[in-house]
Write a protein that holds these residues in place. Sequence first.
Motif, mmCIF file in Angstrom:
data_model
loop_
_atom_site.group_PDB
_atom_site.id
_atom_site.type_symbol
_atom_site.label_atom_id
_atom_site.label_comp_id
_atom_site.label_asym_id
_atom_site.label_seq_id
_atom_site.Cartn_x
_atom_site.Cartn_y
_atom_site.Cartn_z
ATOM 1 N N VAL A 45 48.820 52.590 44.261
ATOM 2 C CA VAL A 45 49.862 52.164 43.340
ATOM 3 C C VAL A 45 51.207 52.806 43.680
ATOM 4 N N LEU A 46 51.173 53.882 44.478
ATOM 5 C CA LEU A 46 52.402 54.575 44.871
ATOM 6 C C LEU A 46 52.763 54.394 46.339
ATOM 7 N N ASP A 47 51.816 53.915 47.129
ATOM 8 C CA ASP A 47 52.083 53.710 48.554
ATOM 9 C C ASP A 47 50.944 52.889 49.145
ATOM 10 N N PRO A 48 51.235 51.945 50.037
ATOM 11 C CA PRO A 48 50.170 51.123 50.619
ATOM 12 C C PRO A 48 49.066 51.927 51.280
ATOM 13 N N ASP A 49 49.400 53.121 51.775
ATOM 14 C CA ASP A 49 48.417 53.966 52.443
ATOM 15 C C ASP A 49 47.902 55.081 51.535
ATOM 16 N N GLY A 50 48.069 54.921 50.230
ATOM 17 C CA GLY A 50 47.683 55.984 49.306
ATOM 18 C C GLY A 50 46.206 56.047 48.993
ATOM 19 N N GLY A 51 45.436 55.032 49.397
ATOM 20 C CA GLY A 51 44.004 55.024 49.130
ATOM 21 C C GLY A 51 43.622 54.028 48.057
ATOM 22 N N HIS A 52 42.421 53.407 48.221
ATOM 23 C CA HIS A 52 41.950 52.422 47.251
ATOM 24 C C HIS A 52 40.439 52.272 47.371
ATOM 25 N N PHE A 53 39.857 51.569 46.410
ATOM 26 C CA PHE A 53 38.435 51.234 46.404
ATOM 27 C C PHE A 53 38.324 49.853 45.775
ATOM 28 N N SER A 54 38.179 48.828 46.623
ATOM 29 C CA SER A 54 38.249 47.459 46.113
ATOM 30 C C SER A 54 36.945 46.701 46.299
ATOM 31 N N ILE A 55 36.666 45.856 45.324
ATOM 32 C CA ILE A 55 35.553 44.916 45.363
ATOM 33 C C ILE A 55 36.093 43.575 44.876
ATOM 34 N N GLU A 56 36.064 42.551 45.733
ATOM 35 C CA GLU A 56 36.613 41.252 45.371
ATOM 36 C C GLU A 56 35.958 40.157 46.205
ATOM 37 N N PRO A 57 36.012 38.904 45.742
ATOM 38 C CA PRO A 57 35.463 37.811 46.544
ATOM 39 C C PRO A 57 36.198 37.673 47.866
ATOM 40 N N ALA A 58 35.452 37.259 48.899
ATOM 41 C CA ALA A 58 36.063 37.055 50.210
ATOM 42 C C ALA A 58 36.966 35.825 50.200
ATOM 43 N N ALA A 59 36.625 34.829 49.391
ATOM 44 C CA ALA A 59 37.413 33.596 49.304
ATOM 45 C C ALA A 59 38.503 33.747 48.241
ATOM 46 N N SER A 60 39.423 32.805 48.223
ATOM 47 C CA SER A 60 40.488 32.829 47.217
ATOM 48 C C SER A 60 39.887 32.683 45.824
ATOM 49 N N TYR A 61 40.587 33.213 44.836
ATOM 50 C CA TYR A 61 40.031 33.246 43.480
ATOM 51 C C TYR A 61 41.136 33.322 42.439
ATOM 52 N N GLU A 62 40.739 33.090 41.211
ATOM 53 C CA GLU A 62 41.523 33.421 40.028
ATOM 54 C C GLU A 62 40.724 34.439 39.238
ATOM 55 N N SER A 63 41.427 35.388 38.609
ATOM 56 C CA SER A 63 40.702 36.463 37.927
ATOM 57 C C SER A 63 41.253 36.714 36.529
ATOM 58 N N GLU A 64 40.412 37.341 35.718
ATOM 59 C CA GLU A 64 40.790 37.700 34.348
ATOM 60 C C GLU A 64 40.058 38.979 33.974
ATOM 61 N N GLN A 65 40.757 39.860 33.260
ATOM 62 C CA GLN A 65 40.148 41.111 32.833
ATOM 63 C C GLN A 65 39.989 41.152 31.316
ATOM 64 N N THR A 66 38.864 41.722 30.882
ATOM 65 C CA THR A 66 38.612 41.971 29.461
ATOM 66 C C THR A 66 37.842 43.278 29.336
ATOM 67 N N TYR A 67 37.842 43.834 28.148
ATOM 68 C CA TYR A 67 36.974 44.971 27.859
ATOM 69 C C TYR A 67 35.761 44.494 27.054
ATOM 70 N N LEU A 68 34.606 45.114 27.310
ATOM 71 C CA LEU A 68 33.521 44.928 26.360
ATOM 72 C C LEU A 68 34.045 45.364 24.997
ATOM 73 N N GLU A 69 33.721 44.634 23.963
ATOM 74 C CA GLU A 69 34.337 44.826 22.654
ATOM 75 C C GLU A 69 34.283 46.291 22.206
ATOM 76 N N GLU A 70 35.482 46.819 21.884
ATOM 77 C CA GLU A 70 35.648 48.161 21.343
ATOM 78 C C GLU A 70 35.054 49.243 22.248
ATOM 79 N N THR A 71 35.261 49.092 23.558
ATOM 80 C CA THR A 71 34.793 50.092 24.513
ATOM 81 C C THR A 71 35.858 50.322 25.581
ATOM 82 N N ALA A 72 35.571 51.278 26.465
ATOM 83 C CA ALA A 72 36.387 51.502 27.656
ATOM 84 C C ALA A 72 35.672 50.972 28.894
ATOM 85 N N VAL A 73 34.791 50.017 28.702
ATOM 86 C CA VAL A 73 34.067 49.371 29.798
ATOM 87 C C VAL A 73 34.824 48.103 30.168
#
Length: 631
Positions: A45-73
Amino acid sequence: MSDYKPIGEYGIIGNLETVALVGDDGSIDWGCLPTLASRSVFARVLDPDGGHFSIEPAASYESEQTYLEETAVLQTTFETASGTLTVTDFMPFVGEDDPTNPEVQGIYRRVACTEGTVEVDVSFAPRFDYGRADSRVEVTDKGAISSGDGTRLFFVSPADLDVDDAGDATDEDPTATGTVELDADETRWFVLQYGMEVPTDDERCEELLERTADYWQNWTHQCDGDCGLEGYAHDLVVRAGIVLKLLTFRDTGAIAAAPTASLPEVVGGVRNWDYRYSWIRDGAFTTRALVNLGHEREAYEYVEDFLEISKEQDPENIQPVYSLDHQADLEEDELDHFEGYRGSSPVRIGNEASGQTQLDVYGELVLSVYHLAQSRGELDDDDWDAVKGIVEHVCEAWDRKDAGIWELRDDQRHFVHSKVMCWVALDRALTIADEHEFDAPVDEWESTRAEIEEATVEEGYDEERGSFTQSFRNDQLDATVLMVPMSGMLPFDDERVQSTIDTVWDELGRGDGLLCRYEEDPLPGEEGAFVLCSYWLASCLALSGRTDEAWDVFEAANGHANPLGLLSEEVDPETGDLLGNFPQGFSHLGVVNTALYLKGVEEEGNEVADPLGVNSLGDRDDAGRGSISKS
């Protein structure tokens, strides 16, 4: 300058020891391990070479984020042409009464295909010590082991991994990559462990997910009952409470201002600060919000924590900010090798504000003690002695100049907000002494309180502008003057108060419920609108009986939360982009407090008792507002 994700496209996970930012592209781009005070392992988030850990589809996609209700999951759902994939991210947390368990420490990522077939790409690129350390990654039969800066991480991966396509663990800044294909109803677990390597199986991971979700849901349910806020941005308030909880450090009770460092207040600018520390002010604000949601334990631990600091040293030496483990040295450094978010440099770690004089923190600390004593109905003698020491120092120091709440790094001034909070320290201490029958120099304290009030009203109010101003005998506006009535120094129906509210709104307002902090700043470039100021304004309007206007500001400010209900420190008034460290505790406690004000005013009308305890000043006038008349 490389591409960066908008700040608003991140969610967070955490375990009361550390916090990680997870993008809606499945990439963890910020994470400090093993604690939030540690050096970063992931900092893309501060530099392209700052480090990351990613998991994503190999193909193009659309994504959406939610939390399990009333959790930090956190769940990120990817829709591709071939199928649907959901990544569930969390850090196990099974209860504060359990000892720290190294067997569950880590980041757990459940990858499930719910429809069709999805090929998944995995990229694991740890960069220890903000990318300054020699980071190593070595493939094992279970996944990979990485090391650097004296830290070892154990990455359990069901996907076969290669390191930089050659498997050479000696390469500089290596990255482990792999691909796995999932069909409908198939699940894989990716686990990043720290502290120690322990056996991991799907059944154990599922159990930890269930127990972590249960913990958070049980914790949030404490805010039901009398504090129920249905109809008052309930879901946003619940999310705000979880954010504030995630910012607490369970080993000490300290509360971080935000989990990130150097996310800019203006893109390309220099207002880039490290907020992974415990400000007395921020923590005091936060504990009052948590108590009003039914979470007294957090407030008690925080207040006791800082009272212990007060007992161990002269109040004059109390710093405005400490590390989460109470270290006093927060030496500020610049990471010249990082380009900064969207080219915003310098990138700073540490914070030299720890060496500033900020007089308002004494009032915030006493106010927290007062509020907790009101909630618990008691206060220990030793704690009262600490409060007395703080108040005696305030009597000596209130008329000095200081750096103020905004920690300006130019000349010190007589900030109105600092004087108001010194007044609060005396006022609440007098109330504690009276209600709990503690010994106190009442006449001396009352005299000093009156002196502070007289100086503030006479030297801090500008007749021509029709407003209290940032500091004595100047004409600059500052949103902190909204604390004059919020503190109880003046009632809300005072003409000067109403004129101040209107002037601040007119002159500092930027539309869509947004306000800037002040008119002028010694640093170059314009900053964004400061989110907490919007909630201060909405609260003042509500307690002035101007509820329709309060709702307008409140709902407009809430509208700047990202889809997960997370708020940053600031908002760009032109674009609506989130700015500054994220998520920001100040902004989220503003949501909670304003919702409580609106609920109190609308349900109790003119008889409303201030739900936050900041106006519980003894006698109240006919409008139910704090009276400045003291006996």
